[in-house]
Scaffold this motif. Structure first.
Motif, PDB file in Angstrom:
ATOM      1  N   LYS A   1       0.821  -1.213   0.000  1.00 12.83           N
ATOM      2  CA  LYS A   1       0.000   0.000   0.000  1.00 12.83           C
ATOM      3  C   LYS A   1       0.854   1.262   0.000  1.00 12.83           C
ATOM      4  CE  LYS A   1      -4.176   1.920   2.095  1.00 12.83           C
ATOM      5  NZ  LYS A   1      -3.761   3.321   2.006  1.00 12.83           N
TER       6      LYS A   1
ATOM      7  N   LEU B   1       1.642   1.942  -3.524  1.00 10.98           N
ATOM      8  CA  LEU B   1       0.440   2.339  -4.252  1.00 10.98           C
ATOM      9  C   LEU B   1       0.062   3.793  -3.965  1.00 10.98           C
ATOM     10  CD1 LEU B   1      -1.788  -0.835  -3.679  1.00 10.98           C
ATOM     11  CD2 LEU B   1      -0.466  -0.281  -5.717  1.00 10.98           C
ATOM     12  N   ASP B   2       0.326   4.223  -2.760  1.00  5.33           N
ATOM     13  CA  ASP B   2      -0.065   5.572  -2.337  1.00  5.33           C
ATOM     14  C   ASP B   2       1.013   6.625  -2.557  1.00  5.33           C
ATOM     15  OD1 ASP B   2      -2.450   4.478  -1.496  1.00  5.33           O
ATOM     16  OD2 ASP B   2      -1.873   4.346   0.618  1.00  5.33           O
TER      17      ASP B   2
ATOM     18  N   LYS C   1       1.286  10.991  -6.781  1.00 12.45           N
ATOM     19  CA  LYS C   1       0.107  11.863  -6.774  1.00 12.45           C
ATOM     20  C   LYS C   1      -1.108  11.161  -7.374  1.00 12.45           C
ATOM     21  CE  LYS C   1      -1.520  16.212  -8.841  1.00 12.45           C
ATOM     22  NZ  LYS C   1      -1.133  17.368  -9.686  1.00 12.45           N
TER      23      LYS C   1
ATOM     24  N   GLY D   1      -1.270   7.878  -7.917  1.00 10.95           N
ATOM     25  CA  GLY D   1      -1.260   6.475  -7.555  1.00 10.95           C
ATOM     26  C   GLY D   1      -0.603   5.593  -8.605  1.00 10.95           C
ATOM     27  N   CYS D   2      -1.007   4.327  -8.642  1.00 14.22           N
ATOM     28  CA  CYS D   2      -0.458   3.354  -9.584  1.00 14.22           C
ATOM     29  C   CYS D   2      -1.550   2.937 -10.578  1.00 14.22           C
ATOM     30  CB  CYS D   2       0.053   2.115  -8.855  1.00 14.22           C
ATOM     31  SG  CYS D   2       1.436   2.435  -7.729  1.00 14.22           S
TER      32      CYS D   2
ATOM     33  N   GLN E   1      -6.979   1.692 -11.760  1.00 11.72           N
ATOM     34  CA  GLN E   1      -6.351   2.300 -10.586  1.00 11.72           C
ATOM     35  C   GLN E   1      -6.069   1.192  -9.584  1.00 11.72           C
ATOM     36  OE1 GLN E   1      -6.223   6.090 -10.276  1.00 11.72           O
ATOM     37  NE2 GLN E   1      -4.465   5.326  -9.142  1.00 11.72           N
TER      38      GLN E   1
ATOM     39  N   ASP F   1      -5.296  -1.088  -6.390  1.00  9.94           N
ATOM     40  CA  ASP F   1      -5.478  -1.099  -4.942  1.00  9.94           C
ATOM     41  C   ASP F   1      -4.794  -2.353  -4.404  1.00  9.94           C
ATOM     42  OD1 ASP F   1      -7.189  -3.207  -5.503  1.00  9.94           O
ATOM     43  OD2 ASP F   1      -9.030  -2.075  -5.098  1.00  9.94           O
TER      44      ASP F   1
END
Length: 307
Positions: free
Chosen positions: A94, A97-98, A101, A103-104, A138, A140
């Motif tokens: 995470k 991933l975070d 700006k 994300g992934c 996106q 998660d």
């Protein structure tokens, strides 16, 4: 927009090249899997993405793990706006991933939520699907469960192999990610949650998929043959020896399953209908046409194969 790119096999190369060609994007670093031994001589071989990144002059990182935090430190040092992921082969924590700006963003070779997991392209051919595509998602913490950003669809050819479809979807993924990042940067995308009731999953394809069962329909066997081309390749026994079958064609003429019903062309009866075997490879020999194979092997109408 500063981009860190994460990918490993040849599927991920076209998107990397496309992003590198866009003037307003800066691919500042590439992450890929460590080099691995390949071939009979087990020669250490770099991933396709590493080869491409080296040619483009982009710094390459090949962490064994993300658990020790060192990879995250490298990522943060570049201050990326987004991380683009395509068939990387590692689970991202995470914190990664975070980090950016935006994300992934993952490029996945199916129309999600259909065919989450490791082998979506082969599975679509094996199942005889008529349409597939690529999804920009996106990411998660789940496996291909993130919100959908954009999708591009394409039809699957009747005789198209998974290798041919793989190449087409790789190029389509390159087009998709450029469009997605532009719209994402401009605030023009509304993420759409995946419908879990429509979700399906794929596992890695292995050699257990290879043996041909001629009690199945001609269409099922044809899908198996093209779905396993170029790897691991459908297989049967002819004259008691293993023979790889690379390409075929569905025919309507029937007969007793596994029985040769024609020599010119080479046709074998299935549970329903029959298939024409077009290209094959005998054990220890080169890949060849069925005509070339028959020139050196005595087969007759009525002979049974697959036993």
């Amino acid at each position: 927009m500063k981009i860190i790119y994460m990918g490993t096999p040849d599927f991920a190369v076209p998107a990397l090249k496309r992003l590198n060609d866009v003037d307003k994007y800066e691919v500042c670093a590439v992450f890929t899997q460590p080099d691995k031994p390949k071939g009979r001589k087990m020669i250490m071989t770099p991933p396709d993405v590493k080869v491409c990144a080296n040619e483009l002059g982009i710094p390459v990182y090949q962490p064994d793990t993300f658990k020790d935090g060192k990879a995250l430190e490298i990522i943060n040092s570049y201050e990326p706006d987004v991380i683009v992921v395509a068939a990387y082969g590692k689970i991202l924590p995470k914190a990664v991933l975070d980090a950016p700006k935006f994300g992934c963003v993952n490029i996945h070779g199916s129309i999600l939520p259909k065919y989450r997991g490791a082998a979506p392209i082969q599975q679509s051919v094996l199942n005889g699907d008529k349409v597939t595509g690529v999804t920009a998602m996106q990411m998660d913490v789940g496996l291909d469960t993130g919100d959908i950003l954009m999708v591009k669809q394409t039809e699957i050819g009747e005789n198209e192999t998974s290798g041919e479809l793989f190449d087409r979807l790789a190029e389509l993924g390159g087009d998709l990610i450029v469009e997605t990042l532009e719209k994402l940067e401009n605030g023009e995308i509304i993420p759409v949650k995946q419908d879990e009731t429509l979700a399906s999953h794929t596992s890695k394809i292995d050699k257990s998929y290879c043996p041909i069962d001629f009690s199945k329909s001609a269409q099922e066997i044809h899908n198996q043959i093209r779905g396993l081309n170029p790897w691991p390749v459908a297989i049967t026994k002819i004259l008691g020896k293993n023979v790889k079958i690379f390409s075929s064609r569905v025919c309507t003429k029937g007969g007793s399953e596994g029985t040769i019903i024609s020599i010119n062309p080479l046709m074998v009866a299935c549970g329903s209908g029959s298939i024409e075997i077009i290209e094959l490879q005998p054990e220890g020999k080169k890949r060849m046409t069925s005509e070339a194979f028959l020139a050196g092997h005595r087969l007759n109408v009525g002979d049974i194969i697959g036993e």
